[in-house]
Motif scaffolding. Sequence first.
Motif, PDB file in Angstrom:
ATOM      1  N   VAL A   1      19.342   7.279  27.793  1.00 21.37           N
ATOM      2  CA  VAL A   1      19.850   7.769  26.513  1.00 21.37           C
ATOM      3  C   VAL A   1      19.870   6.645  25.497  1.00 21.37           C
ATOM      4  O   VAL A   1      20.273   5.528  25.782  1.00 21.37           O
ATOM      5  CB  VAL A   1      21.280   8.305  26.697  1.00 21.37           C
ATOM      6  CG1 VAL A   1      21.959   8.475  25.355  1.00 21.37           C
ATOM      7  CG2 VAL A   1      21.216   9.605  27.431  1.00 21.37           C
TER       8      VAL A   1
ATOM      9  N   VAL B   1      36.741  14.491  17.723  1.00 21.51           N
ATOM     10  CA  VAL B   1      35.417  13.906  17.719  1.00 21.51           C
ATOM     11  C   VAL B   1      35.376  12.846  16.626  1.00 21.51           C
ATOM     12  O   VAL B   1      35.591  13.136  15.463  1.00 21.51           O
ATOM     13  CB  VAL B   1      34.362  14.980  17.428  1.00 21.51           C
ATOM     14  CG1 VAL B   1      32.971  14.377  17.385  1.00 21.51           C
ATOM     15  CG2 VAL B   1      34.446  16.067  18.455  1.00 21.51           C
TER      16      VAL B   1
ATOM     17  N   VAL C   1      24.714   9.531  19.220  1.00 19.79           N
ATOM     18  CA  VAL C   1      23.679   9.428  20.244  1.00 19.79           C
ATOM     19  C   VAL C   1      22.529  10.342  19.866  1.00 19.79           C
ATOM     20  O   VAL C   1      22.697  11.282  19.095  1.00 19.79           O
ATOM     21  CB  VAL C   1      24.199   9.799  21.650  1.00 19.79           C
ATOM     22  CG1 VAL C   1      25.213   8.783  22.110  1.00 19.79           C
ATOM     23  CG2 VAL C   1      24.776  11.193  21.660  1.00 19.79           C
ATOM     24  N   GLU C   2      21.368  10.048  20.397  1.00 17.96           N
ATOM     25  CA  GLU C   2      20.226  10.900  20.089  1.00 17.96           C
ATOM     26  C   GLU C   2      20.513  12.299  20.599  1.00 17.96           C
ATOM     27  O   GLU C   2      21.073  12.496  21.660  1.00 17.96           O
ATOM     28  CB  GLU C   2      18.968  10.325  20.730  1.00 17.96           C
ATOM     29  CG  GLU C   2      18.580   9.042  20.050  1.00 17.96           C
ATOM     30  CD  GLU C   2      17.156   8.613  20.392  1.00 17.96           C
ATOM     31  OE1 GLU C   2      16.466   9.368  21.102  1.00 17.96           O
ATOM     32  OE2 GLU C   2      16.754   7.537  19.927  1.00 17.96           O
ATOM     33  N   GLY C   3      20.130  13.288  19.819  1.00  9.23           N
ATOM     34  CA  GLY C   3      20.366  14.667  20.217  1.00  9.23           C
ATOM     35  C   GLY C   3      21.750  15.150  19.859  1.00  9.23           C
ATOM     36  O   GLY C   3      22.230  16.150  20.388  1.00  9.23           O
ATOM     37  N   VAL C   4      22.405  14.453  18.927  1.00  9.26           N
ATOM     38  CA  VAL C   4      23.790  14.770  18.603  1.00  9.26           C
ATOM     39  C   VAL C   4      23.967  16.213  18.120  1.00  9.26           C
ATOM     40  O   VAL C   4      24.975  16.858  18.428  1.00  9.26           O
ATOM     41  CB  VAL C   4      24.328  13.770  17.563  1.00  9.26           C
ATOM     42  CG1 VAL C   4      23.539  13.863  16.262  1.00  9.26           C
ATOM     43  CG2 VAL C   4      25.791  13.994  17.296  1.00  9.26           C
TER      44      VAL C   4
ATOM     45  N   ILE D   1      27.533  14.883   9.946  1.00  7.15           N
ATOM     46  CA  ILE D   1      28.104  14.976  11.296  1.00  7.15           C
ATOM     47  C   ILE D   1      29.601  14.662  11.269  1.00  7.15           C
ATOM     48  O   ILE D   1      30.402  15.372  11.876  1.00  7.15           O
ATOM     49  CB  ILE D   1      27.380  13.987  12.241  1.00  7.15           C
ATOM     50  CG1 ILE D   1      25.938  14.437  12.469  1.00  7.15           C
ATOM     51  CG2 ILE D   1      28.108  13.856  13.565  1.00  7.15           C
ATOM     52  CD1 ILE D   1      25.797  15.665  13.314  1.00  7.15           C
TER      53      ILE D   1
ATOM     54  N   ASN E   1      18.420  26.742  23.768  1.00  8.42           N
ATOM     55  CA  ASN E   1      18.086  28.130  23.442  1.00  8.42           C
ATOM     56  C   ASN E   1      18.138  28.349  21.927  1.00  8.42           C
ATOM     57  O   ASN E   1      18.310  29.455  21.465  1.00  8.42           O
ATOM     58  CB  ASN E   1      19.036  29.087  24.162  1.00  8.42           C
ATOM     59  CG  ASN E   1      20.492  28.693  23.928  1.00  8.42           C
ATOM     60  OD1 ASN E   1      20.760  27.735  23.195  1.00  8.42           O
ATOM     61  ND2 ASN E   1      21.408  29.425  24.527  1.00  8.42           N
TER      62      ASN E   1
ATOM     63  N   LYS F   1      15.633  16.219  23.026  1.00  6.71           N
ATOM     64  CA  LYS F   1      14.425  16.807  23.600  1.00  6.71           C
ATOM     65  C   LYS F   1      14.112  18.149  22.937  1.00  6.71           C
ATOM     66  O   LYS F   1      14.974  19.023  22.838  1.00  6.71           O
ATOM     67  CB  LYS F   1      14.623  17.031  25.105  1.00  6.71           C
ATOM     68  CG  LYS F   1      14.731  15.746  25.877  1.00  6.71           C
ATOM     69  CD  LYS F   1      15.243  16.020  27.289  1.00  6.71           C
ATOM     70  CE  LYS F   1      15.635  14.719  27.965  1.00  6.71           C
ATOM     71  NZ  LYS F   1      16.457  14.962  29.154  1.00  6.71           N
TER      72      LYS F   1
ATOM     73  N   ARG G   1      22.888  18.885  19.122  1.00  4.48           N
ATOM     74  CA  ARG G   1      23.047  19.873  20.197  1.00  4.48           C
ATOM     75  C   ARG G   1      24.507  20.184  20.483  1.00  4.48           C
ATOM     76  O   ARG G   1      24.824  21.230  21.044  1.00  4.48           O
ATOM     77  CB  ARG G   1      22.428  19.337  21.483  1.00  4.48           C
ATOM     78  CG  ARG G   1      20.939  19.262  21.420  1.00  4.48           C
ATOM     79  CD  ARG G   1      20.400  18.402  22.526  1.00  4.48           C
ATOM     80  NE  ARG G   1      18.961  18.427  22.504  1.00  4.48           N
ATOM     81  CZ  ARG G   1      18.245  19.132  23.376  1.00  4.48           C
ATOM     82  NH1 ARG G   1      18.828  19.811  24.322  1.00  4.48           N
ATOM     83  NH2 ARG G   1      16.946  19.141  23.282  1.00  4.48           N
ATOM     84  N   SER G   2      25.403  19.266  20.102  1.00  2.00           N
ATOM     85  CA  SER G   2      26.826  19.495  20.389  1.00  2.00           C
ATOM     86  C   SER G   2      27.443  20.543  19.480  1.00  2.00           C
ATOM     87  O   SER G   2      28.547  20.980  19.730  1.00  2.00           O
ATOM     88  CB  SER G   2      27.613  18.208  20.200  1.00  2.00           C
ATOM     89  OG  SER G   2      26.990  17.168  20.871  1.00  2.00           O
ATOM     90  N   PHE G   3      26.746  20.877  18.407  1.00  2.00           N
ATOM     91  CA  PHE G   3      27.394  21.705  17.403  1.00  2.00           C
ATOM     92  C   PHE G   3      27.006  23.179  17.531  1.00  2.00           C
ATOM     93  O   PHE G   3      26.058  23.524  18.230  1.00  2.00           O
ATOM     94  CB  PHE G   3      27.050  21.154  16.014  1.00  2.00           C
ATOM     95  CG  PHE G   3      27.685  19.817  15.779  1.00  2.00           C
ATOM     96  CD1 PHE G   3      28.969  19.724  15.286  1.00  2.00           C
ATOM     97  CD2 PHE G   3      27.012  18.644  16.091  1.00  2.00           C
ATOM     98  CE1 PHE G   3      29.563  18.493  15.095  1.00  2.00           C
ATOM     99  CE2 PHE G   3      27.589  17.421  15.908  1.00  2.00           C
ATOM    100  CZ  PHE G   3      28.874  17.333  15.409  1.00  2.00           C
TER     101      PHE G   3
END
Lengths: 215, 389, 259
Positions: free
Chosen positions: A33, A186, A195-198, A174, A103, A77, A200-202
Amino acid sequence: MVALFVVLTFLFFILIDLLVLKAQGKEHPAFAVRVFDKRFFFPTEAILSTGHLWLQKAQNGLYKLGIDEFILKALGKLHLVPLKTEGESVSKGEPILQAVFGNRTITFRAPVDGSIRFLNKNIIQKQVDDPYGDDWALLIEPKNDLPVSSAFLKRGNDAIKWLHDEFNRFRDFISAKAGQPELAGVTLQDGGNIVEGVLRSFDDNTIKEFEEQFL
Amino acid sequence: MKQFIPKITFWRVVATIIVVAGLYSTYLRFTGGLGASTNLSDDFPWGLWIGFDILVGVGLAAGGFTICAITHIFNIEKYKPLTRPAILTAFLGYLLVIFGLMYDLGKPYNIWHAIIYWNPRSVMFEVAWCVMLYTTVLFLEFLPIALEKFRLKKLLSFMKKTGILIMITGVILSTLHQSSLGSLFLIVPQKMYPLWYSGLLPLYFFISAVGAGLTMVIFEAYLSARAFNKGIEADLLSRIGLYSVIVLMLGLIIRLVDFFLTDKIHLLFTINNYTLLFYLEILVGTLVPFGLLIQKRIRENRRWLYASSIMVISGFLLNRLNVSITSITPATGVNYFPSINEISVTLMLVTLGMWAFKIIARNFPVFASEVHYENHQLNFDQKLSESNL
Amino acid sequence: MKKQKAILFDVTLCAGCGECYNACKEANHLPETADDFLKDHLSANTYTVVEEYGDVYTRKMCMHCVDPTCVSVCPVGAMEKTELGPVIYDADKCLGCRYCMQACPHHIPRYEWNKINPKVKKCIMCYERVKNGMQTTCAEACPTGATLFGDRDELIKIAQERLSSDPETYYQKIYGLEEAGGTNVLIISPVPFDQLGFAENLPKEALPTYTAKALEKIPGVVAGGGAFLAAMYWLTKRKNQIAAEEKQNKLNSISGDEK
């Protein structure tokens, strides 16, 4: 003896775990990561649109089109799905490409008028690793010659500078979202690196807002 | 419903085997007594269960109170993302220590007697009370995480107001019992090999627990990264790594000065297995990691940081087992080695601890102070099938 | 305070007959554990043994320390030093932590390892008999007078007399006078005590003083630590506040300039 035995058992389990990871062809995620930092790269010959798509001159007046590093770092990714087929024409602002992560999806809009000439078959269902190289999305033939520089299309240092601005804007975005009650606790300031791909958490709404504000 | 059947993975199989073996040993322990299940004897009454499950377990759970002290008492807020996982690790660590005690105590059903029969002269009595109280404190420190999940806002804000008192109590209780685990051995000066016996044992135990506890925070972050496919807070952890080796080095210096003052220096040049184990303990546990992590370039390298944390923990394991088992060996004249049951119960406890951590971290906002690499809730089912342990 | 009872064992008088061993087994209802009592060792079913060292015999049993380590370490006070001297054990309180076994400088307490409900076992100096003014069953059984029962002060006097009246025979030391703070079992012998398997490296202070030194620091740690931590909390919090305010002021002044 007992002390040595216990330590060796501990080391044995760690070693086995490394071997298991190796057998699965994975890297320990802690090593894999990366932090989403400000260091951007943008090829000198390419042109960057403010919708995070790049264009680079190929042969016969065709341009390669792909996504930039910023999107990859924000989403993690992902793989790409073109929304047009070969031969179809597209006008500026029309949906042209989708990035699929988990998804969920975000949609990119065409930076110029033109027609789609060729889709990169190599990226079908494949994760994007090299956004400026092998993992370009499609070949487009622009209707008009591309301007040397404009508010929407940036080259070289301008492009890098713009990416930096986008990064700052993204960090603020963010932070603001992370302050929402459902994501209380947060923090991004102080140590909480993005972090990369942050993204995705939302939730879906935030992704949608991101799409509206950044693409 | 298909996704509820867990996928078979290597570590799941290993964990299942360990737990099944552990349960069998549990059966032997509680039907046949300690004699049938352990290699303990009148000559060697304390073994792996005390040395590892208690001394190491409590020591490595020290990350909970050190991180709490840093973030909530010294108000260095940038380390806040590390607090919750550290508290959870400590909480589970202490529960496991108590669970482990149930195996080791000859009459586990009398464990509550420490509450009603007091003997304030006993170090064990003090440890028992501190562990009881501190486990309660850890529960209270963990409670806000649970309240957040269930959105009990009123209770949450009350907890936040009283939080500082709880935190200070926790730090004091930890200081007391971490050092008291060392005091347990003060009373056997004639029994212990002099390399490990010292009037300063309580101080050593405290310092090494602080150092190794901090390192455990690093190691645990790597484990979580592994289990949840998430990132690590590399910049915070490398600082923590630096602090940890500085603390450990300080401990080592005090230890060597004490050797000098009590005329034990010659023991360092007496070559036997004890001296070698001692050297291994200080090299692996302190000197090498100190030499590595003191360099900025190395501690900011994720691999070296991981390797150093493994070294520090190995050194800590060596230290606690050297104190509790190795150093006692020459005086007793028996060569204790744990039975297969003692080993399998210990492995089971560690496995259960990791399993519990995983389940709790998945269902409560343990890593909420950090923006996730992946969203837990959404990918819950997917990860249930992907995850390894 | 009542006069403390004690046992004096004189190695020179012991004939190795084993009467004490048998009497102890009988009085405490302990099962037989060996064909040859001289080869037996202390266990959950044997509270005292007679050991053969060349041409002398010695007994091993609980030394009933004046300030017993086992009593001080027991978290629930299951071990008790009675006023009369005997160190007794209450199995109902016991947790089974075995700290007493780990800590005992004389390596005496034994455990019922193979029981689900195990007890610590050791000589309790026939406490019920002693309480009722009787002597211990081993002293009563001894045909040669090697094991004497009586007040500790008087037995010390007797021992001292024997040592000084026959310095040729006796090794000039009363074991138990000051070993780990002294014991209520005293031994005199013709040979040095390490030759009889007794611990000779024990400090003169009672061992509980070692942990007392650590335990007495607790109130200080609690008070000092609490005050220190509270002060640090207040200071660092204040520091953070000031830093935040300054930042805010700076921002305000910058935006003021722009206007």
